[in-house]
Write a protein that holds these residues in place. Structure first.
Motif, mmCIF file in Angstrom:
data_model
loop_
_atom_site.group_PDB
_atom_site.id
_atom_site.type_symbol
_atom_site.label_atom_id
_atom_site.label_comp_id
_atom_site.label_asym_id
_atom_site.label_seq_id
_atom_site.Cartn_x
_atom_site.Cartn_y
_atom_site.Cartn_z
ATOM 1 N N UNK A 92 0.833 -1.205 0.000
ATOM 2 C CA UNK A 92 0.000 0.000 0.000
ATOM 3 C C UNK A 92 0.865 1.251 0.000
ATOM 4 N N UNK A 93 0.265 2.362 -0.381
ATOM 5 C CA UNK A 93 0.918 3.670 -0.218
ATOM 6 C C UNK A 93 -0.102 4.610 0.421
ATOM 7 N N UNK A 94 0.386 5.445 1.331
ATOM 8 C CA UNK A 94 -0.484 6.289 2.144
ATOM 9 C C UNK A 94 -0.064 7.738 1.964
ATOM 10 N N UNK A 95 -1.023 8.590 1.657
ATOM 11 C CA UNK A 95 -0.747 10.012 1.444
ATOM 12 C C UNK A 95 -0.622 10.786 2.745
ATOM 13 N N UNK A 96 -0.676 12.101 2.632
ATOM 14 C CA UNK A 96 -0.564 12.989 3.788
ATOM 15 C C UNK A 96 -1.893 13.089 4.537
ATOM 16 N N UNK A 97 -1.814 13.272 5.852
ATOM 17 C CA UNK A 97 -2.992 13.496 6.694
ATOM 18 C C UNK A 97 -4.010 12.371 6.629
ATOM 19 N N UNK A 98 -3.573 11.148 6.632
ATOM 20 C CA UNK A 98 -4.504 10.020 6.599
ATOM 21 C C UNK A 98 -4.813 9.542 8.008
#
Length: 189
Positions: A92-98
């Motif tokens: 997975x990849x997770x963006x900002x402010x998750x």
């Protein structure tokens, strides 16, 4: 990753927990979920000995708080995991402010690619993201959502299978203490 960048990521995570980037020591010792995130960030260090120690600490604490999140997952600033029982696939990849609330699962199908989660995404309790889907920026997944298809930007989705019920007008209504662009500017220096 350089220690100076790791410090910025940790301060942005602290901001999500407290609404400011102060009181690190108090939050570190009182909140095991924040402590897990510090270990996760430090495990990304380019200093091998430091990375090794923090990977060990993260694995040990991860069992206690029941969070499975590989240190190799690409994660933006402002990560917020206030509860346990979170499982996130290593692809997975997770963006900002998750934000990931309790009992969230981000998985893959048959060892394939996992979700690509955009910026400012709130994933509610007991939600599942299955397969190589894209979750758009400023999206909200309600409690118990099962998403197996792409989710557009600015969408509120609920149900199994996930259905859009409305558009997000202001993501701050769903997530507290979002980090602004100053964190991105500090990291790009």
């Amino acid at each position: 990753m350089k220690l100076s960048d790791i410090k910025i990521y940790i301060k942005s995570d602290l901001y999500r927990f407290n609404g400011n980037d102060k009181q690190f020591i108090k939050t570190f010792f009182k909140n095991s979920y924040f402590r897990f995130q510090v270990y996760l960030r430090m495990a990304k260090s380019d200093v091998y000995a430091l990375s090794f120690i923090f990977r060990f600490l993260k694995a040990k604490l991860g069992k206690k708080v029941n969070i499975q999140l590989n240190h190799n997952v690409a994660i933006g600033y402002g990560l917020y995991i206030p509860h346990g029982n979170v499982v996130i696939n290593s692809q997975a990849s997770i963006g900002n402010n998750c934000s990931f609330l309790q009992f969230v699962s981000v998985g893959a199908i048959h060892y394939g690619k996992s979700a690509d989660i955009g910026d400012n995404v709130y994933i509610g309790p007991s939600s599942c993201l299955v397969g190589a889907i894209k979750v758009g920026n400023n999206s909200v997944l309600g409690a118990g959502t099962v998403a197996a298809k792409n989710i557009d930007d600015n969408s509120v989705v609920v149900g199994a299978p996930a259905k859009v019920i409305k558009k997000v007008e202001d993501i701050a209504m769903y997530s507290d203490n979002l980090c602004d662009d100053k964190w991105a500017r500090m990291l790009s220096k």
